[in-house]
Design a protein around this motif. Structure first.
Motif: not given
Length: 331
Positions: A29, A32, A36, A41, A44, A256, A258, A261, A287, A290
């Motif tokens: 989390t 992610t 962001n 990206p 992650l 996407v 957190p 994920a 995952l 994502f």
């Protein structure tokens, strides 16, 4: 399957499993959220889920006790993957060079971090040309290295009764010394990649050979005596496909974000526990949506196709080239 030298009594209790699952989900989390916030990206990295779960649940294992290799190995394979992707189109030559190069890096470093294969193949699968990708990988693996170092300093020997069996320990010598002859596993791997590329053409998508599948394939073909998911082909396909649907469904419904994920991690670990299957790469399946640009509902079916090809190749290899103690791949 219990790893050699570990008894079933070392299996995690329900409380331990929940605590480690929540810790893994929290880490993903946060990663992610960082991805962001930075607009990168690939911070992650999908295999971070598997790496985090193993490191959290097995703090004395080879991944947790090799923080430098945890950072360096995926970084080097990621650099290789980007370089090949920039030079060659996706196909037999580029994929073959990528996989062989990743294996040579892992062996050259004497590294236990076999999921680095996935870091090398991801650029080809998703068409990543940016040199920022390896740096993004380093952020996540560096965070895990810090977690492992912090836990090592915090752990008190007197309170440590031994390593619980949360998964079959992935010993470093397993990666360095395949348990079957080179000609056997290398030929089987080549056949798997060839058949997988045919299915890539059929689906018109490299995601048939999704990157964590290459980690699963190496484990089953080169390390069959130690692979914790050997003999569980049906469960592997069921849980893998379910994980892919979980990841796709969450991204399709919420984007996407957190918490989604983290929820994907928890749902996948629940599926693995329900199936009594030890296969951390399934977390990568959950995952992967994502980091895919605009994933579609075909992704889980593509993943299932790739897993079915692998199970067929493993089953055929086991039947034609039997080894002591072999079990059928499908149950």
């Amino acid at each position: 399957m219990v790893a050699p030298g570990l008894s079933a009594s070392r299996e995690l209790s329900a409380r331990q499993h929940l605590a480690f699952a929540l810790a893994t989900a929290l880490f993903i989390t946060l990663i992610t959220a960082l991805a962001n916030a930075t607009g990168q990206p690939y911070v992650l990295f999908p295999e971070l889920g598997a790496l985090a779960w193993v490191i959290v649940s097995d703090p004395k294992g080879p991944w947790a006790t090799s923080p430098r290799l945890l950072m360096v190995t995926p970084l080097l394979t990621a650099l290789l993957g980007v370089a090949i992707t920039r030079l060659l189109p996706y196909g037999p030559l580029s994929l073959g060079l990528d996989v062989v190069g990743c294996l040579l890096i892992i062996r050259g470093l004497r590294s236990p971090i076999v999921p680095a294969i996935s870091a090398g193949v991801l650029p080809l699968a998703l068409g990543i040309h940016a040199w920022a990708y390896p740096a993004s990988i380093l952020v996540g693996t560096g965070g895990l290295a810090l977690v492992s170092l912090w836990r090592a300093r915090r752990r008190r020997p007197a309170a440590d009764p031994g390593t619980p069996w949360s998964l079959a320990r992935l010993q470093s010598d397993f990666a360095l010394n395949p348990s079957v002859p080179l000609r056997r596993w290398a030929l089987a791997l080549a056949v798997f990649l060839a058949l997988g590329l045919v299915m890539v053409k059929v689906w018109a998508s490299p995601l048939v050979l999704f990157p964590p599948l290459l980690v699963i394939a190496y484990d089953m073909l080169a390390l069959p005596h130690h692979s914790p998911w050997m003999g569980r082909g049906g469960a592997l396909m069921a849980v893998g496909t379910g994980s892919a649907w979980v990841g796709y469904g969450l991204v399709a419904a919420f984007g996407v974000v957190p918490w989604a994920a983290g929820l994907a991690v928890l749902a996948t670990l629940a599926l693995l526990k329900l199936a009594k299957l030890t296969c951390p790469p399934c977390l990568g399946l959950a995952l992967l949506p994502f980091v895919i640009s605009h994933p579609t509902a075909t992704y889980p079916w593509q993943a299932l196709t790739g897993m079915a090809v692998l199970v067929a190749v493993v089953s055929t290899t086991e039947a034609w080239f039997p080894r002591p103690g072999a079990r059928e791949c499908l149950q």
